[in-house]
Write a protein that holds these residues in place. Structure first.
Motif, PDB file in Angstrom:
ATOM      1  N   ILE A  23     -14.955   5.565   2.989  1.00  0.00           N
ATOM      2  CA  ILE A  23     -14.373   6.210   4.168  1.00  0.00           C
ATOM      3  C   ILE A  23     -13.635   5.195   5.020  1.00  0.00           C
ATOM      4  O   ILE A  23     -12.515   5.445   5.498  1.00  0.00           O
ATOM      5  CB  ILE A  23     -15.481   6.903   4.988  1.00  0.00           C
ATOM      6  CG1 ILE A  23     -16.134   8.026   4.175  1.00  0.00           C
ATOM      7  CG2 ILE A  23     -14.916   7.454   6.303  1.00  0.00           C
ATOM      8  CD1 ILE A  23     -17.352   8.638   4.834  1.00  0.00           C
ATOM      9  N   ALA A  24     -14.251   4.020   5.222  1.00  0.00           N
ATOM     10  CA  ALA A  24     -13.655   2.994   6.070  1.00  0.00           C
ATOM     11  C   ALA A  24     -12.362   2.443   5.467  1.00  0.00           C
ATOM     12  O   ALA A  24     -11.348   2.282   6.172  1.00  0.00           O
ATOM     13  CB  ALA A  24     -14.658   1.859   6.296  1.00  0.00           C
ATOM     14  N   VAL A  25     -12.370   2.158   4.168  1.00  0.00           N
ATOM     15  CA  VAL A  25     -11.175   1.599   3.523  1.00  0.00           C
ATOM     16  C   VAL A  25     -10.035   2.610   3.527  1.00  0.00           C
ATOM     17  O   VAL A  25      -8.872   2.264   3.807  1.00  0.00           O
ATOM     18  CB  VAL A  25     -11.505   1.143   2.083  1.00  0.00           C
ATOM     19  CG1 VAL A  25     -10.230   0.730   1.344  1.00  0.00           C
ATOM     20  CG2 VAL A  25     -12.481  -0.029   2.109  1.00  0.00           C
ATOM     21  N   LEU A  26     -10.329   3.865   3.240  1.00  0.00           N
ATOM     22  CA  LEU A  26      -9.282   4.888   3.253  1.00  0.00           C
ATOM     23  C   LEU A  26      -8.750   5.107   4.673  1.00  0.00           C
ATOM     24  O   LEU A  26      -7.552   5.370   4.859  1.00  0.00           O
ATOM     25  CB  LEU A  26      -9.823   6.194   2.680  1.00  0.00           C
ATOM     26  CG  LEU A  26     -10.168   6.169   1.180  1.00  0.00           C
ATOM     27  CD1 LEU A  26     -10.739   7.501   0.735  1.00  0.00           C
ATOM     28  CD2 LEU A  26      -8.939   5.821   0.353  1.00  0.00           C
ATOM     29  N   THR A  27      -9.627   4.985   5.670  1.00  0.00           N
ATOM     30  CA  THR A  27      -9.166   5.067   7.060  1.00  0.00           C
ATOM     31  C   THR A  27      -8.243   3.899   7.391  1.00  0.00           C
ATOM     32  O   THR A  27      -7.214   4.068   8.061  1.00  0.00           O
ATOM     33  CB  THR A  27     -10.360   5.071   8.028  1.00  0.00           C
ATOM     34  OG1 THR A  27     -11.224   6.151   7.710  1.00  0.00           O
ATOM     35  CG2 THR A  27      -9.882   5.214   9.472  1.00  0.00           C
ATOM     36  N   ALA A  28      -8.605   2.704   6.924  1.00  0.00           N
ATOM     37  CA  ALA A  28      -7.748   1.532   7.139  1.00  0.00           C
ATOM     38  C   ALA A  28      -6.400   1.706   6.454  1.00  0.00           C
ATOM     39  O   ALA A  28      -5.354   1.329   7.011  1.00  0.00           O
ATOM     40  CB  ALA A  28      -8.456   0.273   6.615  1.00  0.00           C
ATOM     41  N   VAL A  29      -6.400   2.295   5.256  1.00  0.00           N
ATOM     42  CA  VAL A  29      -5.138   2.577   4.556  1.00  0.00           C
ATOM     43  C   VAL A  29      -4.304   3.555   5.367  1.00  0.00           C
ATOM     44  O   VAL A  29      -3.078   3.386   5.512  1.00  0.00           O
ATOM     45  CB  VAL A  29      -5.430   3.144   3.144  1.00  0.00           C
ATOM     46  CG1 VAL A  29      -4.148   3.699   2.521  1.00  0.00           C
ATOM     47  CG2 VAL A  29      -6.029   2.066   2.259  1.00  0.00           C
ATOM     48  N   PHE A  30      -4.951   4.558   5.915  1.00  0.00           N
ATOM     49  CA  PHE A  30      -4.227   5.536   6.744  1.00  0.00           C
ATOM     50  C   PHE A  30      -3.587   4.856   7.952  1.00  0.00           C
ATOM     51  O   PHE A  30      -2.418   5.091   8.261  1.00  0.00           O
ATOM     52  CB  PHE A  30      -5.193   6.621   7.210  1.00  0.00           C
ATOM     53  CG  PHE A  30      -4.595   7.578   8.196  1.00  0.00           C
ATOM     54  CD1 PHE A  30      -3.804   8.632   7.776  1.00  0.00           C
ATOM     55  CD2 PHE A  30      -4.806   7.412   9.564  1.00  0.00           C
ATOM     56  CE1 PHE A  30      -3.244   9.507   8.695  1.00  0.00           C
ATOM     57  CE2 PHE A  30      -4.247   8.283  10.480  1.00  0.00           C
ATOM     58  CZ  PHE A  30      -3.459   9.327  10.043  1.00  0.00           C
ATOM     59  N   LEU A  31      -4.351   4.003   8.634  1.00  0.00           N
ATOM     60  CA  LEU A  31      -3.837   3.358   9.842  1.00  0.00           C
ATOM     61  C   LEU A  31      -2.704   2.383   9.551  1.00  0.00           C
ATOM     62  O   LEU A  31      -1.765   2.263  10.345  1.00  0.00           O
ATOM     63  CB  LEU A  31      -4.972   2.611  10.556  1.00  0.00           C
ATOM     64  CG  LEU A  31      -6.069   3.493  11.184  1.00  0.00           C
ATOM     65  CD1 LEU A  31      -7.206   2.632  11.705  1.00  0.00           C
ATOM     66  CD2 LEU A  31      -5.497   4.341  12.306  1.00  0.00           C
ATOM     67  N   SER A  32      -2.777   1.686   8.424  1.00  0.00           N
ATOM     68  CA  SER A  32      -1.787   0.635   8.152  1.00  0.00           C
ATOM     69  C   SER A  32      -0.612   1.106   7.299  1.00  0.00           C
ATOM     70  O   SER A  32       0.469   0.523   7.368  1.00  0.00           O
ATOM     71  CB  SER A  32      -2.460  -0.549   7.454  1.00  0.00           C
ATOM     72  OG  SER A  32      -2.979  -0.155   6.198  1.00  0.00           O
ATOM     73  N   GLU A  33      -0.806   2.166   6.484  1.00  0.00           N
ATOM     74  CA  GLU A  33       0.219   2.514   5.511  1.00  0.00           C
ATOM     75  C   GLU A  33       0.782   3.922   5.659  1.00  0.00           C
ATOM     76  O   GLU A  33       1.940   4.157   5.333  1.00  0.00           O
ATOM     77  CB  GLU A  33      -0.358   2.374   4.086  1.00  0.00           C
ATOM     78  CG  GLU A  33      -0.957   1.023   3.765  1.00  0.00           C
ATOM     79  CD  GLU A  33       0.087  -0.077   3.710  1.00  0.00           C
ATOM     80  OE1 GLU A  33       1.237   0.219   3.315  1.00  0.00           O
ATOM     81  OE2 GLU A  33      -0.247  -1.225   4.056  1.00  0.00           O
ATOM     82  N   ILE A  34      -0.014   4.866   6.112  1.00  0.00           N
ATOM     83  CA  ILE A  34       0.386   6.269   6.012  1.00  0.00           C
ATOM     84  C   ILE A  34       0.604   6.924   7.373  1.00  0.00           C
ATOM     85  O   ILE A  34       1.604   7.620   7.584  1.00  0.00           O
ATOM     86  CB  ILE A  34      -0.674   7.070   5.207  1.00  0.00           C
ATOM     87  CG1 ILE A  34      -0.763   6.527   3.785  1.00  0.00           C
ATOM     88  CG2 ILE A  34      -0.340   8.555   5.197  1.00  0.00           C
ATOM     89  CD1 ILE A  34      -1.860   7.144   2.956  1.00  0.00           C
TER      90      ILE A  34
END
Length: 310
Positions: A98-109
């Protein structure tokens, strides 16, 4: 000319003094950190080792009976060790994706508007005190776990109902608590990946999702691993929140059992412990300390192998 020469020499001397002073300050700070780690290590060994010789390593680490106040006291912490390992591992399994996908959302998407909402919310999670997580666990998670427990064991005549204060509740609280640590560090690692990595991948025909999972995430893996280790340390070392939602009973680490973690064992009994009992509690702290050291060693090995392969 003489005045210019004197001013240049003066500026060089000033720079030299500044450089020397900065070097001394940095060296002192580095030594202070080293001394702090050495002092903590020495203190934990001195405080925790005596019980290992007085009670015995086998009795402490491999016995399942914890009865320090009995007529024949026993100090087995095996169930607490297993509970800490199982609880932390499952919390990491839930929280890290959950945390890594949230970080991907914040930085990439995510677009700027949504990011401006999500980012402060993550930072707010990091600032919430541990005891508040425990209180929220009591109010929100434990009642749901109790209903689930009643449903699962409706026909059981032997199960001891916990009121929702069990291992399952503790895992969920830990998973929530590690989110801000893993999200913030993973996002920083993802943003540090050079932009031309993404541009090159897209130019070769990869989609944005393919670029994220096959280029950006592998390039940021060292930072993400560091985030996972710090999150693991947070989960292993948590005490107050877990004390409120885990039930604080020494049992086998099963989902619907009230359990006691190593940290909660120290917190719940240190105030009145004395003699060998107190020494064993310090031994529990030494075991926790060794867990963190082992995790850091494993991380360094993984990072070195990754660097060699790349």
């Amino acid at each position: 000319m003489k005045e210019k020469t004197i001013s240049i020499m003066g500026s060089r001397k000033t720079k030299s003094v500044v450089e020397t002073s900065a070097q001394v300050i940095f060296t002192v700070c580095a030594l202070a950190a080293l001394i702090a780690v050495a002092a903590i290590t020495l203190y934990m060994v001195i405080s925790g080792a005596p019980a290992l010789t007085e009670v015995g390593i086998k009795e402490i680490l491999f016995s399942t009976v914890w009865a320090p106040s009995a007529a024949d006291p026993q100090y087995g912490i095996l169930l607490m060790i297993l509970t800490s390992i199982v609880g932390t591992f499952l919390a990491i399994c839930i929280g890290v994706p959950i945390a890594v996908l949230t970080a991907v959302f914040l930085s990439e998407i995510g677009n700027k508007r949504i990011t401006k909402i999500v980012k402060p919310a993550v930072e707010l999670l990091a600032g919430i005190p541990s005891v508040v997580y425990g209180l929220l666990g009591i109010l929100l998670i434990c009642p749901m776990m109790y209903k689930l427990e009643q449903f699962v064991f409706a026909d059981s005549q032997t199960h001891q109902f916990t009121g929702g204060a069990n291992l399952f509740s503790a895992i969920l609280v830990l998973a929530i608590m590690i989110l801000p640590t893993v999200i913030n560090i993973s996002e920083t690692a993802l943003r540090a990946v050079p932009q031309h990595y993404r541009a090159s991948s897209l130019a070769l025909g990869a989609t944005k999702i393919q670029t994220i999972f096959k280029v950006v995430l592998p390039a940021a893996k060292s930072g993400i691993l560091t985030a996972i280790v710090l999150g693991t340390g947070r989960a292993i070392g948590e005490a107050m929140a877990i004390l409120l939602v885990a039930g604080n009973a020494v049992n086998a680490p099963q989902f619907f059992n009230s359990v006691r973690f190593l940290t909660t064992g120290i917190v719940s009994e240190m105030s009145y412990a004395s003699g060998i009992h107190r020494e064993v509690l310090f031994t529990i702290g030494l075991v926790l300390f060794l867990f963190i050291m082992v995790i850091n060693i494993i991380l360094n090995i993984i990072l070195k192998k990754g660097a060699q392969q790349s």
